[in-house]
Design a protein around this motif. Structure first.
Motif, mmCIF file in Angstrom:
data_model
loop_
_atom_site.group_PDB
_atom_site.id
_atom_site.type_symbol
_atom_site.label_atom_id
_atom_site.label_comp_id
_atom_site.label_asym_id
_atom_site.label_seq_id
_atom_site.Cartn_x
_atom_site.Cartn_y
_atom_site.Cartn_z
ATOM 1 N N PHE A 186 21.735 6.662 3.409
ATOM 2 C CA PHE A 186 22.690 8.557 3.810
ATOM 3 C C PHE A 186 22.208 8.922 2.993
ATOM 4 C CE2 PHE A 186 24.468 12.322 3.136
ATOM 5 C CZ PHE A 186 24.306 12.717 4.488
ATOM 6 N N LEU A 187 21.898 8.718 1.548
ATOM 7 C CA LEU A 187 20.536 10.113 0.734
ATOM 8 C C LEU A 187 19.350 9.299 0.430
ATOM 9 C CD1 LEU A 187 22.911 9.112 -2.634
ATOM 10 C CD2 LEU A 187 22.627 11.347 -0.770
ATOM 11 N N LEU A 188 19.602 8.179 1.467
ATOM 12 C CA LEU A 188 17.377 7.822 1.236
ATOM 13 C C LEU A 188 17.589 8.215 2.525
ATOM 14 C CD1 LEU A 188 17.323 3.846 0.814
ATOM 15 C CD2 LEU A 188 16.215 5.471 -0.441
ATOM 16 N N HIS A 189 17.705 8.802 3.190
ATOM 17 C CA HIS A 189 16.812 9.569 4.429
ATOM 18 C C HIS A 189 17.454 10.743 4.832
ATOM 19 C CE1 HIS A 189 16.291 5.204 4.915
ATOM 20 N NE2 HIS A 189 15.463 5.430 4.944
ATOM 21 N N GLN A 190 18.219 11.307 4.749
ATOM 22 C CA GLN A 190 18.548 12.726 4.729
ATOM 23 C C GLN A 190 18.126 13.962 4.144
ATOM 24 O OE1 GLN A 190 19.332 15.746 3.978
ATOM 25 N NE2 GLN A 190 20.579 16.280 5.780
ATOM 26 N N PRO A 191 17.227 14.513 5.037
ATOM 27 C CA PRO A 191 15.591 14.798 4.206
ATOM 28 C C PRO A 191 15.965 16.667 3.413
ATOM 29 C CG PRO A 191 15.891 15.161 7.073
ATOM 30 C CD PRO A 191 17.444 14.474 6.707
ATOM 31 N N TYR A 192 17.159 16.589 3.714
ATOM 32 C CA TYR A 192 17.684 18.365 3.002
ATOM 33 C C TYR A 192 18.355 17.936 1.773
ATOM 34 C CZ TYR A 192 16.677 23.042 2.761
ATOM 35 O OH TYR A 192 16.892 24.560 2.126
ATOM 36 N N LEU A 193 18.808 16.607 1.397
ATOM 37 C CA LEU A 193 19.309 16.592 0.168
ATOM 38 C C LEU A 193 18.533 15.649 -0.967
ATOM 39 C CD1 LEU A 193 22.346 16.456 0.321
ATOM 40 C CD2 LEU A 193 22.305 14.048 0.667
ATOM 41 N N THR A 194 18.332 16.924 -1.732
ATOM 42 C CA THR A 194 17.610 16.480 -3.922
ATOM 43 C C THR A 194 18.775 16.617 -4.789
ATOM 44 O OG1 THR A 194 15.738 16.675 -4.608
ATOM 45 C CG2 THR A 194 16.295 18.257 -3.658
ATOM 46 N N ARG A 223 3.487 12.080 -1.161
ATOM 47 C CA ARG A 223 3.723 13.601 -1.095
ATOM 48 C C ARG A 223 4.878 13.298 0.699
ATOM 49 N NH1 ARG A 223 1.879 18.325 -2.472
ATOM 50 N NH2 ARG A 223 -0.828 17.888 -3.551
ATOM 51 N N GLN A 224 5.405 11.934 -0.064
ATOM 52 C CA GLN A 224 6.916 11.629 0.373
ATOM 53 C C GLN A 224 8.307 10.508 -0.343
ATOM 54 O OE1 GLN A 224 7.703 9.114 2.507
ATOM 55 N NE2 GLN A 224 6.576 7.885 2.196
ATOM 56 N N GLY A 225 9.087 10.825 -0.186
ATOM 57 C CA GLY A 225 9.154 9.486 -1.183
ATOM 58 C C GLY A 225 11.254 9.555 -1.394
ATOM 59 N N GLU A 254 11.718 17.850 -10.313
ATOM 60 C CA GLU A 254 10.300 17.888 -11.178
ATOM 61 C C GLU A 254 8.936 17.172 -9.397
ATOM 62 O OE1 GLU A 254 9.325 15.492 -14.213
ATOM 63 O OE2 GLU A 254 10.727 16.864 -16.150
ATOM 64 N N ALA A 255 10.054 16.716 -9.003
ATOM 65 C CA ALA A 255 9.544 16.085 -7.533
ATOM 66 C C ALA A 255 9.635 16.864 -6.200
ATOM 67 C CB ALA A 255 10.497 14.334 -7.226
ATOM 68 N N ALA A 256 10.222 18.088 -6.290
ATOM 69 C CA ALA A 256 10.767 18.111 -5.044
ATOM 70 C C ALA A 256 9.466 19.031 -4.592
ATOM 71 C CB ALA A 256 11.776 19.214 -4.973
ATOM 72 N N ARG A 257 7.965 19.878 -5.358
ATOM 73 C CA ARG A 257 7.246 19.963 -5.532
ATOM 74 C C ARG A 257 6.234 19.265 -4.294
ATOM 75 N NH1 ARG A 257 4.590 21.420 -11.377
ATOM 76 N NH2 ARG A 257 5.145 19.318 -12.501
ATOM 77 N N ARG A 258 6.454 18.007 -4.947
ATOM 78 C CA ARG A 258 5.596 16.937 -3.906
ATOM 79 C C ARG A 258 6.312 16.623 -2.652
ATOM 80 N NH1 ARG A 258 1.096 15.683 -6.576
ATOM 81 N NH2 ARG A 258 0.147 17.577 -7.611
ATOM 82 N N GLN A 259 7.464 16.986 -2.081
ATOM 83 C CA GLN A 259 8.558 16.552 -1.242
ATOM 84 C C GLN A 259 8.807 15.264 -1.569
ATOM 85 O OE1 GLN A 259 9.355 18.948 1.027
ATOM 86 N NE2 GLN A 259 7.786 20.178 0.058
ATOM 87 N N GLY A 297 0.409 -1.263 -0.458
ATOM 88 C CA GLY A 297 -0.105 0.427 0.319
ATOM 89 C C GLY A 297 0.984 1.005 -0.248
ATOM 90 N N ARG A 298 1.853 1.249 -0.188
ATOM 91 C CA ARG A 298 2.658 2.498 -0.438
ATOM 92 C C ARG A 298 4.666 1.784 -1.052
ATOM 93 N NH1 ARG A 298 3.399 4.803 5.371
ATOM 94 N NH2 ARG A 298 5.142 5.699 4.267
ATOM 95 N N ILE A 299 5.048 3.173 -1.069
ATOM 96 C CA ILE A 299 6.798 2.987 -1.522
ATOM 97 C C ILE A 299 7.365 3.710 -0.714
ATOM 98 C CG2 ILE A 299 8.197 3.109 -3.063
ATOM 99 C CD1 ILE A 299 6.199 1.609 -5.235
ATOM 100 N N ASP A 300 7.947 3.822 -0.147
ATOM 101 C CA ASP A 300 9.075 4.891 0.618
ATOM 102 C C ASP A 300 10.140 5.662 -0.436
ATOM 103 O OD1 ASP A 300 7.266 5.376 3.321
ATOM 104 O OD2 ASP A 300 7.139 3.147 3.137
ATOM 105 N N GLY A 301 10.857 4.365 -0.394
ATOM 106 C CA GLY A 301 12.425 4.889 -1.365
ATOM 107 C C GLY A 301 12.174 3.389 -1.996
ATOM 108 N N LEU A 302 13.040 3.957 -2.839
ATOM 109 C CA LEU A 302 13.074 3.235 -4.689
ATOM 110 C C LEU A 302 15.136 3.117 -4.835
ATOM 111 C CD1 LEU A 302 12.810 1.837 -7.597
ATOM 112 C CD2 LEU A 302 12.606 4.453 -8.225
#
Length: 242
Positions: free
Chosen positions: A222-230, A130-132, A169-174, A79-84
């Motif tokens: 680290f890249l999956l879980h650092q919330p202010y890195l894109t 709105r996250q991932g 493209e994805a940042a606006r949806r977090q 029912g969800r996907i948090d990381g790829l």
């Protein structure tokens, strides 16, 4: 990391992919292993004895319908996907003037098109949520090229461009997207190198050793879980590109 996270790792049967699976699963994530061929039954039993939450899905990410089906199956089950983690890849090395067009195309289809296919279908899910976070496995070869690897270098350079565009493209949806660019890593690919090539490669690495799959898995985590890195490319190469 939330223990309820659902993370897909492509090319997960060995090397960097499998090391990433183990690292994420050890922290409680529910990890879906995408593999091209089913993992040996004995090896799978041993893996799930330690990490019972793992799920294995066979599929060819270079085929868009297969990638879409994989994502749909994960959504049906969780029912969800948090990381790829887009790790599936291959090489077929040859000097450019001797390289067959089919060999060039095949490497791009697996490495670059496969990354695009999975990103496209997972991103739709993550935007709704709105996250991932998406992490693409590129390579230092995609940054500076390498003799005999025109196809591989092109595919990895393409992944870097795809990463940056996806991030915008994805940042606006977090939703975040980054890439890791490994250098020389001890995997089945580098195990095929003869001693002369290994020695030459080591001479260009300030840390004087090849990296390990676990070290790349740590960077992916680290890249999956650092919330202010894109939109970033993290080079993990022992100093090759200094």
């Amino acid at each position: 990391m939330n223990v309820d996270e659902v993370i897909i790792v492509t090319g997960a049967a060995k090397g960097i992919g499998l090391a990433t699976v183990k690292r994420l699963a050890a922290q409680g994530a529910r990890v879906v292993l995408n593999v091209h061929h089913e993992i040996d039954a004995v090896a799978w039993q041993a893996l799930t004895a330690t990490y019972p939450q793992l799920v294995q899905l066979v599929g060819d990410v270079s085929d868009e319908s297969s990638a879409a089906e994989l994502v749909e199956t994960v959504m049906t089950n969780f029912g969800r996907i948090d990381g790829l983690v887009n790790n599936a890849g291959m090489t077929h090395d040859q000097l450019l003037t001797r390289m067959h067009a089919e060999d060039f195309k095949q490497v791009l289809e697996t490495n670059l098109i496969g990354t695009f296919n999975m990103t496209k279908h997972v991103l739709k899910v993550m935007q709704r949520q709105r996250q991932g976070a998406i992490v693409n496995v590129a390579s230092v070869v995609g940054l500076h090229g390498n003799i005999g690897q025109a196809n591989y270098a092109a595919s990895k350079a393409g992944i870097i461009g795809l990463t940056k565009t996806t991030a915008k493209e994805a940042a606006r949806r977090q939703v975040r997207c980054n890439a890791v660019a490994p250098g020389m890593i001890e995997t089945a690919m580098t195990a095929q190198l003869n001693e002369r090539v290994r020695t030459a490669a080591l001479s260009g690495i300030p840390l004087q050793r090849f990296g390990t799959p676990d070290e790349i898995a740590q960077a992916i985590d680290f890249l999956l879980h650092q919330p202010y890195l894109t939109g970033q490319v993290l080079t993990v190469d022992g100093g090759m590109t200094i």
